[in-house]
Design a protein around this motif. Sequence first.
Motif, PDB file in Angstrom:
ATOM      1  N   ALA A   1       0.748  -1.092   0.097  1.00  0.00           N
ATOM      2  CA  ALA A   1      -0.009   0.107   0.077  1.00  0.00           C
ATOM      3  C   ALA A   1       0.913   1.043  -0.161  1.00  0.00           C
ATOM      4  N   ARG A   2       2.174   1.084   0.672  1.00  0.00           N
ATOM      5  CA  ARG A   2       2.882   2.296   0.772  1.00  0.00           C
ATOM      6  C   ARG A   2       3.643   2.712  -0.685  1.00  0.00           C
ATOM      7  N   GLN A   3       3.689   1.703  -1.509  1.00  0.00           N
ATOM      8  CA  GLN A   3       4.387   2.027  -2.777  1.00  0.00           C
ATOM      9  C   GLN A   3       3.810   3.194  -3.626  1.00  0.00           C
ATOM     10  N   THR A   4       4.320   3.575  -4.426  1.00  0.00           N
ATOM     11  CA  THR A   4       3.855   4.766  -5.305  1.00  0.00           C
ATOM     12  C   THR A   4       4.154   4.503  -6.818  1.00  0.00           C
ATOM     13  N   PRO A   5       3.174   4.071  -7.587  1.00  0.00           N
ATOM     14  CA  PRO A   5       1.687   4.069  -7.226  1.00  0.00           C
ATOM     15  C   PRO A   5       1.579   2.696  -6.138  1.00  0.00           C
ATOM     16  N   PRO A   6       0.485   2.660  -5.451  1.00  0.00           N
ATOM     17  CA  PRO A   6       0.277   1.247  -4.588  1.00  0.00           C
ATOM     18  C   PRO A   6       0.163   0.274  -5.348  1.00  0.00           C
ATOM     19  N   ALA A   7       1.134  -0.839  -4.860  1.00  0.00           N
ATOM     20  CA  ALA A   7       0.966  -2.078  -5.684  1.00  0.00           C
ATOM     21  C   ALA A   7       0.007  -2.894  -5.254  1.00  0.00           C
ATOM     22  N   GLU A   8      -0.441  -3.916  -6.035  1.00  0.00           N
ATOM     23  CA  GLU A   8      -1.518  -4.808  -5.392  1.00  0.00           C
ATOM     24  C   GLU A   8      -0.749  -6.008  -4.682  1.00  0.00           C
ATOM     25  N   PHE A   9      -1.486  -5.923  -3.510  1.00  0.00           N
ATOM     26  CA  PHE A   9      -1.303  -7.293  -2.624  1.00  0.00           C
ATOM     27  C   PHE A   9      -1.947  -8.512  -3.061  1.00  0.00           C
ATOM     28  N   ASN A  10      -1.446  -8.962  -4.299  1.00  0.00           N
ATOM     29  CA  ASN A  10      -2.238  -9.931  -5.078  1.00  0.00           C
ATOM     30  C   ASN A  10      -2.097 -11.529  -4.226  1.00  0.00           C
ATOM     31  N   ALA A  11      -2.569 -12.590  -4.915  1.00  0.00           N
ATOM     32  CA  ALA A  11      -2.562 -13.882  -4.579  1.00  0.00           C
ATOM     33  C   ALA A  11      -1.113 -14.349  -4.407  1.00  0.00           C
ATOM     34  N   ALA A  12      -0.079 -13.745  -5.376  1.00  0.00           N
ATOM     35  CA  ALA A  12       1.157 -14.293  -5.246  1.00  0.00           C
ATOM     36  C   ALA A  12       1.949 -13.760  -4.227  1.00  0.00           C
ATOM     37  N   ARG A  13       1.887 -12.370  -3.824  1.00  0.00           N
ATOM     38  CA  ARG A  13       2.170 -11.822  -2.765  1.00  0.00           C
ATOM     39  C   ARG A  13       1.744 -12.369  -1.500  1.00  0.00           C
ATOM     40  N   GLN A  14       0.455 -12.693  -1.474  1.00  0.00           N
ATOM     41  CA  GLN A  14      -0.223 -13.438  -0.386  1.00  0.00           C
ATOM     42  C   GLN A  14       0.537 -14.584   0.280  1.00  0.00           C
ATOM     43  N   ARG A  15       1.065 -15.342  -0.918  1.00  0.00           N
ATOM     44  CA  ARG A  15       1.878 -16.468  -0.648  1.00  0.00           C
ATOM     45  C   ARG A  15       2.901 -16.323   0.309  1.00  0.00           C
ATOM     46  N   MET A  16       3.727 -15.202   0.084  1.00  0.00           N
ATOM     47  CA  MET A  16       4.592 -14.794   1.117  1.00  0.00           C
ATOM     48  C   MET A  16       4.337 -14.498   2.710  1.00  0.00           C
ATOM     49  N   ALA A  17       2.897 -14.315   2.747  1.00  0.00           N
ATOM     50  CA  ALA A  17       2.588 -14.115   4.231  1.00  0.00           C
ATOM     51  C   ALA A  17       1.669 -15.391   4.787  1.00  0.00           C
ATOM     52  N   THR A  18       1.796 -16.696   3.977  1.00  0.00           N
ATOM     53  CA  THR A  18       1.275 -17.729   4.267  1.00  0.00           C
ATOM     54  C   THR A  18       2.190 -18.820   4.855  1.00  0.00           C
ATOM     55  N   MET A  19       2.092 -19.144   6.111  1.00  0.00           N
ATOM     56  CA  MET A  19       3.190 -19.924   6.704  1.00  0.00           C
ATOM     57  C   MET A  19       2.696 -21.069   7.449  1.00  0.00           C
ATOM     58  N   PRO A  20       3.456 -21.907   7.820  1.00  0.00           N
ATOM     59  CA  PRO A  20       3.004 -23.289   8.905  1.00  0.00           C
ATOM     60  C   PRO A  20       2.294 -22.391  10.105  1.00  0.00           C
ATOM     61  N   ARG A  21       1.029 -23.070  10.581  1.00  0.00           N
ATOM     62  CA  ARG A  21       0.713 -22.513  11.939  1.00  0.00           C
ATOM     63  C   ARG A  21       1.565 -22.625  12.977  1.00  0.00           C
ATOM     64  N   GLY A  22       1.703 -21.773  13.594  1.00  0.00           N
ATOM     65  CA  GLY A  22       2.663 -21.581  14.994  1.00  0.00           C
ATOM     66  C   GLY A  22       3.981 -21.189  14.629  1.00  0.00           C
ATOM     67  N   ALA A  23       4.278 -20.723  13.406  1.00  0.00           N
ATOM     68  CA  ALA A  23       5.558 -20.060  13.074  1.00  0.00           C
ATOM     69  C   ALA A  23       5.677 -18.574  13.756  1.00  0.00           C
ATOM     70  N   SER A  24       7.025 -18.240  13.940  1.00  0.00           N
ATOM     71  CA  SER A  24       7.113 -16.986  14.655  1.00  0.00           C
ATOM     72  C   SER A  24       8.224 -16.449  13.481  1.00  0.00           C
ATOM     73  N   LEU A  25       7.894 -15.054  13.279  1.00  0.00           N
ATOM     74  CA  LEU A  25       8.535 -14.273  12.170  1.00  0.00           C
ATOM     75  C   LEU A  25      10.173 -14.175  12.381  1.00  0.00           C
ATOM     76  N   ILE A  26      10.732 -14.334  11.304  1.00  0.00           N
ATOM     77  CA  ILE A  26      12.153 -13.666  11.182  1.00  0.00           C
ATOM     78  C   ILE A  26      12.211 -12.317  10.430  1.00  0.00           C
ATOM     79  N   ASP A  27      12.453 -11.254  10.992  1.00  0.00           N
ATOM     80  CA  ASP A  27      12.416 -10.029  10.237  1.00  0.00           C
ATOM     81  C   ASP A  27      13.158  -9.685   9.015  1.00  0.00           C
ATOM     82  N   ASN A  28      12.522  -9.251   8.089  1.00  0.00           N
ATOM     83  CA  ASN A  28      13.175  -8.879   6.936  1.00  0.00           C
ATOM     84  C   ASN A  28      13.579  -7.344   6.501  1.00  0.00           C
ATOM     85  N   PRO A  29      14.672  -6.881   7.160  1.00  0.00           N
ATOM     86  CA  PRO A  29      14.595  -5.524   6.926  1.00  0.00           C
ATOM     87  C   PRO A  29      14.804  -4.825   5.556  1.00  0.00           C
TER      88      PRO A  29
END
Lengths: 254, 254
Positions: B107-135
């Motif tokens: 949403a922050r991109q100029t112009p905003p980029a779509e958080f589409n199905a492919a990108r949603q895969r990157m937020a799809t994880m095994p249940r119970g996973a804890s995150l490793i930050d990506n700066p």
Amino acid sequence: MTNPTACLLIIGNEVLSGRTQDANLKFLATRLGEIGIPLREVRVIPDVPETIIGTVNEVRAKFDHVFTTGGIGPTHDDITAECIAAAFGVPWEPHPEAWRRLEAHYARQTPPAEFNAARQRMATMPRGASLIDNPVSIAPGFIIGNVHVMAGVPRIMQAMFEGLAPSLRGGTPVQSRTVHARGMLEGAIAEGLGQIQKDFPELDIGSYPFYRSEGGGVALVAKGTDAARLDAAAAAITAFIVGLGHTPVVGEPS
Amino acid sequence: MTNPTACLLIIGNEVLSGRTQDANLKFLATRLGEIGIPLREVRVIPDVPETIIGTVNEVRAKFDHVFTTGGIGPTHDDITAECIAAAFGVPWEPHPEAWRRLEAHYARQTPPAEFNAARQRMATMPRGASLIDNPVSIAPGFIIGNVHVMAGVPRIMQAMFEGLAPSLRGGTPVQSRTVHARGMLEGAIAEGLGQIQKDFPELDIGSYPFYRSEGGGVALVAKGTDAARLDAAAAAITAFIVGLGHTPVVGEPS
């Protein structure tokens, strides 16, 4: 016909400790692909007898060809040959021809070098092994069953492999086609690319972001053994990128 | 106390095909040694679900820590997260915090980029996973059990690892001492070096030939966790080389 498969074992504490940057994987992966024996797995393992023996027995049953690098020099941590003998359950004993070559080599030095116990280890091999020539530093590698044992020093390993390559019964060479999509992000093309992969199930289609000072993008790579299908896939990828309003570059080296 | 152990899985066809030179092994091997979690094995495996699932389950039982690189992007060949979920027998599902971060990022991109199905895969994880930050590029890695899942792009992987490192319970750092013996051949020093290894069974003593335009030689390296014993081993190696009439160079970077 399916291509035969290969597994590479990189043997040595120095790679696992970070001391040494491995330079053998990429060379062997490329050359094996070219002769139609695609590399399917690599393992980097330490100079630990049980690990070497267990791993060799596991992978020689699982893959058509096994290649090893490292651990065939004269020092105490060079234990690959005796471990391979143990894996095959055969004696580790002087190999007459390897012995002859090394004995002559050290006698030829000025002044003659001693063919001492440590150097004799390099002529000691599993019973039944056949030699892999070493045009660089004489001490040969060897083949036993489907396991090809080579040096770890890249220059020597490459010379050994090139001598060996004509005798390997390969399959259909693996080829690739690359389309570079500059200024594009993986997330924007992932869905369309996934559809192209579905249309070409016999190919491996991959997407690799690249970063350069003049601007990044994504390299889209199709790999497989059927040239006509590869051309068709490259055309489909190109049309897809054009359809998104970009100008792809085909075949530019990445 | 024995140090905990680590295994690295490099996941990706591009390394096995020779397209990409791996740059993660050496970095992780070095850093893990420094924090006392020595790397004991590396496997490079293809983007094949059964292989990823089987290998993850084998190595997570065998080593204290498993680190993976590669296969967590948005494209069809990025299948690491769903395979890890299958390996642990848990659902692969949206991770609320990863979802929030990525949604906000696009949403922050100029112009905003779509958080589409492919990108949603990157937020799809095994249940119970804890995150490793990506700066670097936002899309997080994750931890489940003793498995740490990181990106394949070296710059991103390194940033993830450095964020993660303070939370890893390491052991005693692995240190090394190096003695360079210029103009010497392995075969001439192997026997004496083998004796030194016997005198320092708790250290790994290795011998690595080097080749340079100004003349080659052998780097003799002692590795271990006990600084006093390492110093003693370096002194013994130095005395041994001096005894052979050569002038060793201690600690010179190789």
